[in-house]
Design a protein around this motif. Sequence first.
Motif, PDB file in Angstrom:
ATOM      1  N   ASP A   1      48.568 -57.473 -47.736  1.00  0.00           N
ATOM      2  CA  ASP A   1      49.537 -57.088 -46.402  1.00  0.00           C
ATOM      3  C   ASP A   1      49.312 -57.680 -45.249  1.00  0.00           C
ATOM      4  O   ASP A   1      48.321 -58.530 -44.904  1.00  0.00           O
ATOM      5  CB  ASP A   1      49.058 -55.534 -46.287  1.00  0.00           C
ATOM      6  CG  ASP A   1      49.265 -54.541 -47.481  1.00  0.00           C
ATOM      7  OD1 ASP A   1      50.023 -54.972 -48.252  1.00  0.00           O
ATOM      8  OD2 ASP A   1      48.557 -53.509 -47.482  1.00  0.00           O
ATOM      9  N   ALA A   2      50.446 -57.601 -44.423  1.00  0.00           N
ATOM     10  CA  ALA A   2      50.486 -58.349 -43.269  1.00  0.00           C
ATOM     11  C   ALA A   2      49.223 -57.603 -42.298  1.00  0.00           C
ATOM     12  O   ALA A   2      49.021 -56.767 -42.407  1.00  0.00           O
ATOM     13  CB  ALA A   2      51.859 -58.144 -42.410  1.00  0.00           C
ATOM     14  N   ILE A   3      48.730 -58.568 -41.503  1.00  0.00           N
ATOM     15  CA  ILE A   3      47.866 -58.065 -40.445  1.00  0.00           C
ATOM     16  C   ILE A   3      48.747 -57.492 -39.147  1.00  0.00           C
ATOM     17  O   ILE A   3      49.659 -58.295 -38.780  1.00  0.00           O
ATOM     18  CB  ILE A   3      47.073 -59.585 -39.939  1.00  0.00           C
ATOM     19  CG1 ILE A   3      46.070 -59.831 -41.130  1.00  0.00           C
ATOM     20  CG2 ILE A   3      46.273 -58.958 -38.623  1.00  0.00           C
ATOM     21  CD1 ILE A   3      45.185 -60.961 -40.658  1.00  0.00           C
ATOM     22  N   ARG A   4      48.468 -56.491 -38.670  1.00  0.00           N
ATOM     23  CA  ARG A   4      48.994 -55.988 -37.714  1.00  0.00           C
ATOM     24  C   ARG A   4      48.024 -55.587 -36.658  1.00  0.00           C
ATOM     25  O   ARG A   4      47.266 -54.796 -36.530  1.00  0.00           O
ATOM     26  CB  ARG A   4      49.991 -54.775 -38.157  1.00  0.00           C
ATOM     27  CG  ARG A   4      50.893 -54.349 -37.133  1.00  0.00           C
ATOM     28  CD  ARG A   4      51.691 -52.991 -37.542  1.00  0.00           C
ATOM     29  NE  ARG A   4      52.390 -52.135 -36.521  1.00  0.00           N
ATOM     30  CZ  ARG A   4      53.729 -52.325 -36.280  1.00  0.00           C
ATOM     31  NH1 ARG A   4      54.188 -53.430 -36.903  1.00  0.00           N
ATOM     32  NH2 ARG A   4      54.127 -51.887 -35.507  1.00  0.00           N
ATOM     33  N   LYS A   5      48.667 -56.027 -35.202  1.00  0.00           N
ATOM     34  CA  LYS A   5      47.735 -55.614 -34.009  1.00  0.00           C
ATOM     35  C   LYS A   5      48.522 -55.264 -33.100  1.00  0.00           C
ATOM     36  O   LYS A   5      49.785 -55.872 -33.020  1.00  0.00           O
ATOM     37  CB  LYS A   5      46.941 -56.923 -33.421  1.00  0.00           C
ATOM     38  CG  LYS A   5      46.128 -57.598 -34.578  1.00  0.00           C
ATOM     39  CD  LYS A   5      44.931 -56.976 -34.806  1.00  0.00           C
ATOM     40  CE  LYS A   5      43.912 -57.599 -35.783  1.00  0.00           C
ATOM     41  NZ  LYS A   5      42.656 -56.948 -36.298  1.00  0.00           N
ATOM     42  N   GLU A   6      48.257 -54.225 -32.029  1.00  0.00           N
ATOM     43  CA  GLU A   6      48.974 -53.788 -31.089  1.00  0.00           C
ATOM     44  C   GLU A   6      47.943 -53.735 -30.075  1.00  0.00           C
ATOM     45  O   GLU A   6      46.864 -53.563 -30.006  1.00  0.00           O
ATOM     46  CB  GLU A   6      49.541 -52.381 -30.859  1.00  0.00           C
ATOM     47  CG  GLU A   6      50.924 -52.488 -32.005  1.00  0.00           C
ATOM     48  CD  GLU A   6      51.524 -51.075 -31.721  1.00  0.00           C
ATOM     49  OE1 GLU A   6      52.477 -50.733 -32.642  1.00  0.00           O
ATOM     50  OE2 GLU A   6      50.947 -50.079 -30.972  1.00  0.00           O
ATOM     51  N   VAL A   7      48.597 -54.010 -28.439  1.00  0.00           N
ATOM     52  CA  VAL A   7      47.683 -54.161 -27.415  1.00  0.00           C
ATOM     53  C   VAL A   7      48.683 -53.908 -26.157  1.00  0.00           C
ATOM     54  O   VAL A   7      49.660 -54.236 -26.133  1.00  0.00           O
ATOM     55  CB  VAL A   7      46.946 -55.426 -27.231  1.00  0.00           C
ATOM     56  CG1 VAL A   7      47.840 -56.806 -26.862  1.00  0.00           C
ATOM     57  CG2 VAL A   7      45.802 -55.369 -26.086  1.00  0.00           C
ATOM     58  N   ILE A   8      48.069 -53.386 -25.236  1.00  0.00           N
ATOM     59  CA  ILE A   8      48.683 -52.941 -24.160  1.00  0.00           C
ATOM     60  C   ILE A   8      48.088 -54.107 -22.908  1.00  0.00           C
ATOM     61  O   ILE A   8      46.888 -53.958 -22.710  1.00  0.00           O
ATOM     62  CB  ILE A   8      48.630 -51.467 -23.552  1.00  0.00           C
ATOM     63  CG1 ILE A   8      48.986 -50.417 -24.644  1.00  0.00           C
ATOM     64  CG2 ILE A   8      49.119 -51.008 -22.014  1.00  0.00           C
ATOM     65  CD1 ILE A   8      50.478 -50.404 -25.158  1.00  0.00           C
ATOM     66  N   VAL A   9      49.138 -54.733 -22.431  1.00  0.00           N
ATOM     67  CA  VAL A   9      48.692 -55.646 -21.621  1.00  0.00           C
ATOM     68  C   VAL A   9      49.081 -55.358 -19.958  1.00  0.00           C
ATOM     69  O   VAL A   9      49.978 -54.983 -19.815  1.00  0.00           O
ATOM     70  CB  VAL A   9      49.467 -57.081 -21.920  1.00  0.00           C
ATOM     71  CG1 VAL A   9      49.054 -58.197 -20.845  1.00  0.00           C
ATOM     72  CG2 VAL A   9      49.030 -57.399 -23.303  1.00  0.00           C
ATOM     73  N   PRO A  10      48.320 -55.283 -19.185  1.00  0.00           N
ATOM     74  CA  PRO A  10      48.386 -54.815 -17.700  1.00  0.00           C
ATOM     75  C   PRO A  10      49.113 -56.027 -16.883  1.00  0.00           C
ATOM     76  O   PRO A  10      48.552 -56.434 -16.061  1.00  0.00           O
ATOM     77  CB  PRO A  10      47.134 -54.592 -17.215  1.00  0.00           C
ATOM     78  CG  PRO A  10      46.200 -55.631 -18.020  1.00  0.00           C
ATOM     79  CD  PRO A  10      46.692 -55.511 -19.268  1.00  0.00           C
ATOM     80  N   ALA A  11      50.362 -56.113 -17.368  1.00  0.00           N
ATOM     81  CA  ALA A  11      51.119 -57.315 -16.403  1.00  0.00           C
ATOM     82  C   ALA A  11      52.552 -57.006 -16.750  1.00  0.00           C
ATOM     83  O   ALA A  11      53.196 -56.461 -17.555  1.00  0.00           O
ATOM     84  CB  ALA A  11      50.746 -58.525 -17.114  1.00  0.00           C
TER      85      ALA A  11
END
Length: 154
Positions: free
Chosen positions: A4-14
């Motif tokens: 399976d694909a690797i999936r990542k999420e992040v909230i960036v303060p910018a």
Amino acid sequence: MGKDAIRKEVIVPASLPDVWNAWTTSQGAATFFAPYARIEPIAGGRYEIIFLPNAPEGSRGSEHCAILAIEPMRHLAFSWNHPPEISAIRHERIRVDLRFEEIAPGRVKLTLILGGWREGEDWDRSHAYFEKAWDLVLARLQHRFLTGPVDWSD
């Protein structure tokens, strides 16, 4: 079929333009990704992130990788190679897709999907490697906007 694909999420303060420029300019990538980068932000342009500038040619980073798709402020896709220590598939390419979404002023949700996996022990090793490595990259991205650019002088 592959993993399976690797999936990542992040909230960036910018701001969205600042996060976009961090990923799509050589100068921006050097603030969080690696000490050096060669990025040409057009379809077919280079996307080379140089982690080890003094290493032998072919083992410095994402050499000979390229931008596959670009939609300003929304989507960036580029090819990516496997770690040099997994030499049997080093020159095989996988695909990184980044989606950029401004969720509030000064807050960007970045979604990363790493796909194109195949079957095999070397592919399994690479998948495990990148499952951790991309967490580090995204943490550095957040750090870059919270406290400033990464100092690569060490």
